[in-house]
Enzyme design. Structure first.
Site, short mmCIF file in Angstrom:
data_model
loop_
_atom_site.label_atom_id
_atom_site.label_comp_id
_atom_site.label_asym_id
_atom_site.label_seq_id
_atom_site.Cartn_x
_atom_site.Cartn_y
_atom_site.Cartn_z
N TYR A 72 0.83 -1.21 0.00
CA TYR A 72 0.00 0.00 0.00
C TYR A 72 0.87 1.26 0.00
O TYR A 72 0.60 2.21 -0.74
CB TYR A 72 -0.91 -0.01 1.24
CG TYR A 72 -1.94 1.09 1.22
CD1 TYR A 72 -3.24 0.84 0.76
CD2 TYR A 72 -1.63 2.37 1.65
CE1 TYR A 72 -4.19 1.84 0.73
CE2 TYR A 72 -2.58 3.39 1.62
CZ TYR A 72 -3.86 3.12 1.16
OH TYR A 72 -4.80 4.11 1.14
N PHE A 124 -7.18 20.13 -24.18
CA PHE A 124 -7.93 18.93 -24.54
C PHE A 124 -9.28 18.97 -23.82
O PHE A 124 -9.44 19.71 -22.84
CB PHE A 124 -7.14 17.67 -24.16
CG PHE A 124 -7.86 16.41 -24.57
CD1 PHE A 124 -8.06 16.12 -25.91
CD2 PHE A 124 -8.37 15.54 -23.62
CE1 PHE A 124 -8.74 14.98 -26.29
CE2 PHE A 124 -9.06 14.40 -24.01
CZ PHE A 124 -9.25 14.11 -25.34
N ASP A 125 -10.25 18.19 -24.28
CA ASP A 125 -11.61 18.33 -23.74
C ASP A 125 -11.71 18.06 -22.24
O ASP A 125 -12.46 18.73 -21.53
CB ASP A 125 -12.62 17.47 -24.53
CG ASP A 125 -12.30 15.99 -24.55
OD1 ASP A 125 -11.23 15.60 -24.07
OD2 ASP A 125 -13.12 15.21 -25.06
N ASP A 215 0.74 19.98 -20.48
CA ASP A 215 -0.07 18.77 -20.65
C ASP A 215 0.73 17.85 -21.58
O ASP A 215 0.90 18.12 -22.76
CB ASP A 215 -1.43 19.13 -21.25
CG ASP A 215 -2.28 17.89 -21.54
OD1 ASP A 215 -1.73 16.78 -21.59
OD2 ASP A 215 -3.49 18.04 -21.76
N ALA A 217 0.69 14.45 -22.55
CA ALA A 217 0.24 13.14 -23.03
C ALA A 217 1.15 12.59 -24.13
O ALA A 217 1.48 11.41 -24.14
CB ALA A 217 -1.21 13.23 -23.52
N LYS A 258 -0.86 7.33 -23.39
CA LYS A 258 -0.43 7.61 -24.76
C LYS A 258 1.06 7.23 -24.88
O LYS A 258 1.40 6.08 -25.08
CB LYS A 258 -0.65 9.09 -25.10
CG LYS A 258 -2.12 9.43 -25.38
CD LYS A 258 -2.92 9.62 -24.15
CE LYS A 258 -4.27 10.24 -24.41
NZ LYS A 258 -5.10 10.29 -23.19
N HIS A 450 -19.88 14.57 -25.89
CA HIS A 450 -19.64 13.60 -26.96
C HIS A 450 -19.65 12.16 -26.46
O HIS A 450 -19.94 11.25 -27.21
CB HIS A 450 -18.34 13.90 -27.70
CG HIS A 450 -17.14 14.01 -26.81
ND1 HIS A 450 -16.93 15.09 -25.98
CD2 HIS A 450 -16.11 13.18 -26.61
CE1 HIS A 450 -15.80 14.92 -25.32
NE2 HIS A 450 -15.29 13.76 -25.67
N1 F0G Z 1 -4.56 15.67 -22.39
C1 F0G Z 1 -4.54 15.30 -23.66
C2 F0G Z 1 -3.74 16.09 -24.63
C3 F0G Z 1 -5.24 14.16 -24.06
O1 F0G Z 1 -5.21 13.81 -25.34
C4 F0G Z 1 -5.96 13.42 -23.10
C5 F0G Z 1 -6.70 12.24 -23.47
C6 F0G Z 1 -5.95 13.85 -21.78
C7 F0G Z 1 -5.23 14.98 -21.45
C8 F0G Z 1 -6.71 13.14 -20.70
O2 F0G Z 1 -6.09 11.94 -20.39
O3 F0G Z 1 -7.72 10.14 -21.01
O4 F0G Z 1 -5.82 9.70 -19.46
O5 F0G Z 1 -7.73 11.07 -18.72
N2 F0G Z 1 -6.95 11.95 -24.65
C9 F0G Z 1 -7.62 10.76 -25.13
C10 F0G Z 1 -7.80 10.88 -26.60
C11 F0G Z 1 -8.85 10.38 -24.39
O6 F0G Z 1 -8.52 10.03 -27.17
O7 F0G Z 1 -7.21 11.75 -27.22
P1 F0G Z 1 -6.89 10.64 -19.87
#
Ligand code: F0G
Length: 458
Positions: A72, A124-125, A215, A217, A258, A450
């Site tokens: 843990y 990102f969304d 950010d 990813a 990613k 979406h």
């Molecule tokens: N930032 C970026 C640039 C992303 O592309 C994503 C996720 C996230 C943050 C959030 O990360 O999914 O681990 O919570 N992108 C995926 C996509 C979902 O399909 O582009 P997460």
């Protein structure tokens, strides 16, 4: 025919996929309310919904999984991950999180107050929604070239420094808790940010005493684009480039699903001790103890290995060429894509493929449905379904400037013939494009609509 790079791996384990009949696809579409998120993955033949968590782990990652320490607190796996994170990114503090949006949630919970603004090239969304969920407003300040699909600017993810300075001056630093940038810019076509731009962004934020978060990813794809395209970096390794990128920032959020090529995982890193202590408390409340952060020990191990595999230049050369190949094949089929092709996905210009469908009738969604109908292929709309919001001041709908269908390529998963099949199906749709109809919502939630919206054909 464009060149297809031979995969720098061979296949040791296979996962069968199958194609259901045209009638079954039509029934699946209707049952799903024409939202491909609601279709069973088994009923998809080629799944290009996302490159997130869908990659194939290597033998080293699977071996690491077996070494996971499930203690843990203070697990050995945590220290393996810590060593990798410190080596590559160099921040003083970090916590694991179960995925990127969990890291974003914690950062927003700690730093964003109602009425504040968070600038970026493009959020990102999930980042966008996490800022909004705390009463804040995300602000996108990417360079104008990003909105011209045909423009071949090598770093279309760059943040416009003049727009940023102007925005900070107009808004006032007290209303900005921190600044961000997304590498690569997923919402704008998977486009990279140059090192010169990262430096200018860091200088600008720091001139106003604003903490700078990246950010991250797709940090490795961004680093490789810098190596390929930015003078002075051709002789540096992607690891060296990544270190230089992160030395400019005060922290980062990261979806490890990613470029760290794991099925689940995320990171939040930062240098400020006071903020870190708040982050840690929030993490314990929402995710778990700081040495596992909502993940199993085995997940931490796989991430520690994947962070380096994502930076492997032979792999990155293959990956970027794979995207370029699909993009070229789609263009040959008469479907324009965002140029130059991004690092993780190809973005079809849905407004150009279906010019008769207005933004309010979701051309990206229409194209998405057609690809499933034609070939059981799944992509994702990145356009008005995802990003049209009512203006908080006027209530009027603001449409995004691009209506796209993203075909994201899972890492180390599909082969050339899979991509050829996608291009062939796109050519079929193109030949009957004028018969494709638009869509309206039959249900839509307020945020992140979406994922769960339902549609009806117009
Ligand atoms: N930032 C970026 C640039 C992303 O592309 C994503 C996720 C996230 C943050 C959030 O990360 O999914 O681990 O919570 N992108 C995926 C996509 C979902 O399909 O582009 P997460």
């Amino acid at each position: 025919m464009p060149h297809y790079p031979p995969e720098p791996f061979r296949i040791k384990m296979v996962e069968p996929i199958r194609q259901i009949s045209r009638e079954a696809r039509e029934a699946a579409l209707q049952a799903a309310g024409y939202n491909l998120f609601a279709i069973k993955a088994e009923d998809i033949f080629i799944d290009l919904l996302t490159d997130s968590g869908t990659g194939a782990m290597s033998q080293e990652q699977w071996a690491a999984i077996m070494r996971g320490d499930e203690s843990y607190a203070g697990a050995r796996s945590y220290y393996h991950l810590k060593a990798a994170v410190e080596d590559i990114f160099g921040f003083k503090y970090f916590v694991p999180a179960h995925q990127g949006r969990a890291a974003e949630n914690i950062l927003a919970a700690v730093l964003v107050k109602p009425g504040q603004y968070v600038p970026s090239n493009m959020h990102f969304d999930t980042t966008d929604a996490n800022i909004r969920a705390r009463g804040g407003r995300p602000v996108n300040l990417v360079i104008d070239e990003a909105f011209d699909p045909a423009n071949t600017h090598p770093f279309k993810g760059n943040l416009d420094i003049d727009k940023l300075k102007d925005f900070i001056e107009r808004t006032g630093v007290e209303k900005i808790p921190f600044g961000m940038i997304t590498v690569t810019n997923n919402s704008g076509g998977g486009q990279p940010v140059s090192m010169a731009n990262l430096k200018a962004v860091a200088e600008t934020y720091h001139a106003y005493n604003l903490p700078f978060f990246i950010d991250s990813a797709r940090y490795a794809e961004n680093a490789y684009f810098i190596k390929l395209r930015e003078p002075g970096y051709e002789g540096k390794s992607t690891l060296e480039i990544a270190r230089e990128m992160y030395a400019l920032a005060d922290g980062m959020t990261m979806s490890a699903k990613k470029d760290a090529i794991v099925n689940i995982g995320g990171l939040l890193c930062l240098n400020d001790e006071t903020i870190f202590k708040q982050v840690r408390n929030e993490l314990i409340l929402r995710e778990g103890f700081p040495t596992y952060g909502g993940l199993a020990g085995r997940d931490l191990e796989a991430m520690a290995v994947g962070l380096y595999e994502g930076l492997d230049e032979t792999y990155l050369a293959y990956r970027l060429n794979q995207c370029a190949y699909l993009s070229k094949r789609l263009n040959e089929a008469g479907a324009p894509t965002i140029q130059p092709p991004g690092g993780h996905a190809v973005y079809l210009d849905a407004a150009a493929v279906l010019p008769h469908i207005p933004p309010g009738q979701f051309p990206g969604q229409a194209l998405c449905v057609e690809l499933y109908r034609e070939g059981a292929i799944r992509g994702v709309e990145i356009g008005s379904v995802m990003f049209a919001y009512p203006d908080p001041d006027t209530g009027q709908t603001i449409h995004p400037r691009l209506e796209l269908l993203r075909l994201a390529i899972p890492r180390r998963t599909y082969t050339q013939s899979h991509l050829d099949y996608v291009a062939g199906c796109t050519a079929q749709i193109k030949s009957r494009a004028d018969q494709v109809r638009g869509y309206t919502f039959s249900y839509a939630p307020e945020l992140l609509r979406h994922f769960t919206a339902r549609f009806e054909p117009v």
